[in-house]
Design a protein around this motif. Structure first.
Motif, PDB file in Angstrom:
ATOM      1  N   ILE A  33      29.485  36.607  29.450  1.00 34.70           N
ATOM      2  CA  ILE A  33      29.185  37.608  30.467  1.00 34.70           C
ATOM      3  C   ILE A  33      30.329  38.616  30.533  1.00 34.70           C
ATOM      4  O   ILE A  33      31.493  38.276  30.307  1.00 34.70           O
ATOM      5  N   SER A  34      29.990  39.864  30.818  1.00 33.59           N
ATOM      6  CA  SER A  34      30.987  40.924  30.987  1.00 33.59           C
ATOM      7  C   SER A  34      31.339  41.032  32.461  1.00 33.59           C
ATOM      8  O   SER A  34      30.445  41.039  33.322  1.00 33.59           O
ATOM      9  N   CYS A  35      32.620  41.117  32.760  1.00 28.04           N
ATOM     10  CA  CYS A  35      33.082  41.116  34.146  1.00 28.04           C
ATOM     11  C   CYS A  35      34.133  42.203  34.367  1.00 28.04           C
ATOM     12  O   CYS A  35      35.045  42.355  33.554  1.00 28.04           O
ATOM     13  N   VAL A  36      34.026  42.904  35.467  1.00 28.07           N
ATOM     14  CA  VAL A  36      35.049  43.851  35.896  1.00 28.07           C
ATOM     15  C   VAL A  36      35.972  43.143  36.870  1.00 28.07           C
ATOM     16  O   VAL A  36      35.518  42.494  37.816  1.00 28.07           O
ATOM     17  N   ALA A  37      37.268  43.251  36.624  1.00 27.26           N
ATOM     18  CA  ALA A  37      38.270  42.681  37.529  1.00 27.26           C
ATOM     19  C   ALA A  37      39.090  43.835  38.092  1.00 27.26           C
ATOM     20  O   ALA A  37      40.036  44.320  37.458  1.00 27.26           O
ATOM     21  N   LYS A  38      38.724  44.279  39.279  1.00 30.43           N
ATOM     22  CA  LYS A  38      39.391  45.416  39.918  1.00 30.43           C
ATOM     23  C   LYS A  38      40.833  45.067  40.311  1.00 30.43           C
ATOM     24  O   LYS A  38      41.083  44.039  40.924  1.00 30.43           O
ATOM     25  N   GLY A  39      41.755  45.926  39.899  1.00 30.47           N
ATOM     26  CA  GLY A  39      43.152  45.756  40.287  1.00 30.47           C
ATOM     27  C   GLY A  39      43.854  44.586  39.631  1.00 30.47           C
ATOM     28  O   GLY A  39      44.957  44.219  40.036  1.00 30.47           O
ATOM     29  N   ALA A  40      43.258  43.995  38.586  1.00 32.63           N
ATOM     30  CA  ALA A  40      43.819  42.783  37.989  1.00 32.63           C
ATOM     31  C   ALA A  40      45.166  43.018  37.313  1.00 32.63           C
ATOM     32  O   ALA A  40      45.921  42.068  37.091  1.00 32.63           O
ATOM     33  N   ARG A  41      45.483  44.273  36.999  1.00 35.75           N
ATOM     34  CA  ARG A  41      46.750  44.558  36.319  1.00 35.75           C
ATOM     35  C   ARG A  41      47.863  44.959  37.284  1.00 35.75           C
ATOM     36  O   ARG A  41      48.981  45.243  36.857  1.00 35.75           O
ATOM     37  N   TYR A  68      29.133  41.941  35.847  1.00 36.44           N
ATOM     38  CA  TYR A  68      29.588  41.156  36.983  1.00 36.44           C
ATOM     39  C   TYR A  68      30.897  41.736  37.504  1.00 36.44           C
ATOM     40  O   TYR A  68      31.649  42.383  36.765  1.00 36.44           O
ATOM     41  N   HIS A  69      31.180  41.470  38.774  1.00 35.32           N
ATOM     42  CA  HIS A  69      32.423  41.919  39.403  1.00 35.32           C
ATOM     43  C   HIS A  69      33.105  40.716  40.032  1.00 35.32           C
ATOM     44  O   HIS A  69      32.489  40.003  40.833  1.00 35.32           O
ATOM     45  N   ILE A  70      34.364  40.480  39.652  1.00 40.84           N
ATOM     46  CA  ILE A  70      35.086  39.301  40.123  1.00 40.84           C
ATOM     47  C   ILE A  70      35.725  39.587  41.482  1.00 40.84           C
ATOM     48  O   ILE A  70      36.464  40.559  41.648  1.00 40.84           O
ATOM     49  N   ASN A  71      35.447  38.701  42.445  1.00 39.41           N
ATOM     50  CA  ASN A  71      36.076  38.802  43.761  1.00 39.41           C
ATOM     51  C   ASN A  71      37.354  37.984  43.829  1.00 39.41           C
ATOM     52  O   ASN A  71      38.352  38.429  44.407  1.00 39.41           O
ATOM     53  N   SER A  72      37.316  36.782  43.282  1.00 37.33           N
ATOM     54  CA  SER A  72      38.478  35.901  43.307  1.00 37.33           C
ATOM     55  C   SER A  72      38.373  34.889  42.177  1.00 37.33           C
ATOM     56  O   SER A  72      37.300  34.703  41.590  1.00 37.33           O
ATOM     57  N   CYS A  73      39.478  34.248  41.879  1.00 37.50           N
ATOM     58  CA  CYS A  73      39.458  33.210  40.844  1.00 37.50           C
ATOM     59  C   CYS A  73      40.550  32.189  41.104  1.00 37.50           C
ATOM     60  O   CYS A  73      41.584  32.489  41.707  1.00 37.50           O
ATOM     61  N   GLU A  74      40.285  30.964  40.657  1.00 36.89           N
ATOM     62  CA  GLU A  74      41.272  29.886  40.701  1.00 36.89           C
ATOM     63  C   GLU A  74      41.460  29.367  39.285  1.00 36.89           C
ATOM     64  O   GLU A  74      40.485  28.969  38.636  1.00 36.89           O
ATOM     65  N   THR A  75      42.682  29.385  38.793  1.00 35.51           N
ATOM     66  CA  THR A  75      42.936  28.924  37.427  1.00 35.51           C
ATOM     67  C   THR A  75      42.852  27.400  37.363  1.00 35.51           C
ATOM     68  O   THR A  75      43.321  26.698  38.262  1.00 35.51           O
ATOM     69  N   ILE A  76      42.255  26.911  36.289  1.00 37.77           N
ATOM     70  CA  ILE A  76      42.176  25.472  36.032  1.00 37.77           C
ATOM     71  C   ILE A  76      43.117  25.094  34.900  1.00 37.77           C
ATOM     72  O   ILE A  76      43.826  24.103  34.964  1.00 37.77           O
ATOM     73  N   GLU A  77      43.144  25.905  33.849  1.00 38.46           N
ATOM     74  CA  GLU A  77      44.016  25.669  32.694  1.00 38.46           C
ATOM     75  C   GLU A  77      44.325  27.000  32.028  1.00 38.46           C
ATOM     76  O   GLU A  77      43.417  27.784  31.763  1.00 38.46           O
ATOM     77  N   ILE A  78      45.611  27.245  31.761  1.00 38.00           N
ATOM     78  CA  ILE A  78      45.987  28.512  31.123  1.00 38.00           C
ATOM     79  C   ILE A  78      46.512  28.314  29.699  1.00 38.00           C
ATOM     80  O   ILE A  78      46.828  29.279  29.018  1.00 38.00           O
ATOM     81  N   PHE A  79      46.588  27.062  29.239  1.00 44.05           N
ATOM     82  CA  PHE A  79      47.057  26.758  27.879  1.00 44.05           C
ATOM     83  C   PHE A  79      48.383  27.482  27.607  1.00 44.05           C
ATOM     84  O   PHE A  79      48.508  28.282  26.666  1.00 44.05           O
ATOM     85  N   TYR A  80      49.360  27.162  28.398  1.00 39.13           N
ATOM     86  CA  TYR A  80      50.644  27.874  28.388  1.00 39.13           C
ATOM     87  C   TYR A  80      51.297  27.881  27.003  1.00 39.13           C
ATOM     88  O   TYR A  80      51.858  28.892  26.579  1.00 39.13           O
ATOM     89  N   ASN A  81      51.225  26.763  26.285  1.00 35.05           N
ATOM     90  CA  ASN A  81      51.922  26.671  24.992  1.00 35.05           C
ATOM     91  C   ASN A  81      51.368  27.625  23.943  1.00 35.05           C
ATOM     92  O   ASN A  81      52.048  27.947  22.969  1.00 35.05           O
ATOM     93  N   LEU A  82      50.122  28.075  24.124  1.00 36.66           N
ATOM     94  CA  LEU A  82      49.573  29.067  23.194  1.00 36.66           C
ATOM     95  C   LEU A  82      50.290  30.397  23.337  1.00 36.66           C
ATOM     96  O   LEU A  82      50.310  31.204  22.402  1.00 36.66           O
TER      97      LEU A  82
END
Length: 243
Positions: A33-41, A68-82
């Motif tokens: 799905i394509s999503c717009v994340a307003k102000g994410a940067r 789609y337009h994202i209102n909020s998100c909660e991270t579950i896994e960011i795979f930091y070592n990558l």
């Protein structure tokens, strides 16, 4: 418009305007799905962490006219070592390209997403040989896409003994006699044969829990590479980053 809550992983991110992002997220039930994340940067944005490539999270969003337009998100896994190991990142990006090619909108991608997450976790959090991990991923993905190799008997004569060849053309094992008549067949040792059987049938969480060495490993990787390129009708090459 009503909000919906989806789990998914970011497989593409592009800057949009001064502070926004356009994302592609792979979800289990809606596919890509394509999503717009307003102000994410923006530096203080609550969406900053959850809108990065390879972030797996829970997203609250609503569907607009075309996206789609994202209102909020909660991270579950960011795979930091990558993000801190260029070699691991190279493999993750290569696998991500394959995922983009084989997924689409409005399709059930649960099994593909599960495989993708397990593969990224193995690359990120373990020191397993990355070529080995890549080829296990490729073979299991082919099974999900409908190209499961026939592993119980010879694809030609149905014999269950002396299965010493793998036929690219006929999608599975062949006995030695039938394999000699098949120019697409590749010699296969017992260890490589057992590895293919395991990848085809293993529970998702156990998929990467085995090892191969020497000749068996070389045979397994050769078969996975050729079989994968043949069935997807495209040659996938692991390219260096920042060429």
């Amino acid at each position: 418009m009503s909000n919906i809550k989806l789990n998914g992983i970011v497989i593409a991110e592009n800057n949009m305007g001064d502070y926004d992002k356009m994302l592609t997220i792979l979800t289990p039930n809606y596919g890509k799905i394509s999503c717009v994340a307003k102000g994410a940067r923006r530096p203080q944005s609550a969406l900053l962490a959850g809108t990065q490539l390879f972030c797996f999270g829970e997203y609250l969003m609503y569907k607009g006219t075309n996206t789609y337009h994202i209102n909020s998100c909660e991270t579950i896994e960011i795979f930091y070592n990558l993000r801190t190991d260029l070699d691991k990142l190279k493999y993750a990006i290569h696998i991500n390209k394959i995922i983009q090619d084989v997924t689409d909108e409005n399709e059930n991608c649960y099994r593909i997403l599960q495989l993708f997450l397990n593969t990224l976790y193995t690359i990120s959090e373990t020191e397993k040989d990355k070529n080995f991990v890549l080829n296990v991923f490729k073979l299991r993905l082919l099974c999900i896409l409908g190209f499961t190799p026939r592993i119980v008997y010879c694809t030609n004569c149905k014999a269950q003994e002396n299965l010493k060849k793998f036929s690219i053309k006929d999608n599975g094992f062949k006995c030695e006699a039938c394999g000699k008549q098949d120019k697409s067949s590749i010699d296969i040792s017992e260890s490589a044969r057992n590895a293919i059987k395991f990848v085809v049938s293993a529970p998702p969480k156990k998929l990467f829990s085995f090892c191969l060495k020497d000749e068996g490993l070389r045979e397994f990787e050769l078969i996975c590479k050729i079989y994968f390129n043949e069935k997807l009708e495209k040659e996938y090459k692991l390219e260096e980053l920042f060429n």
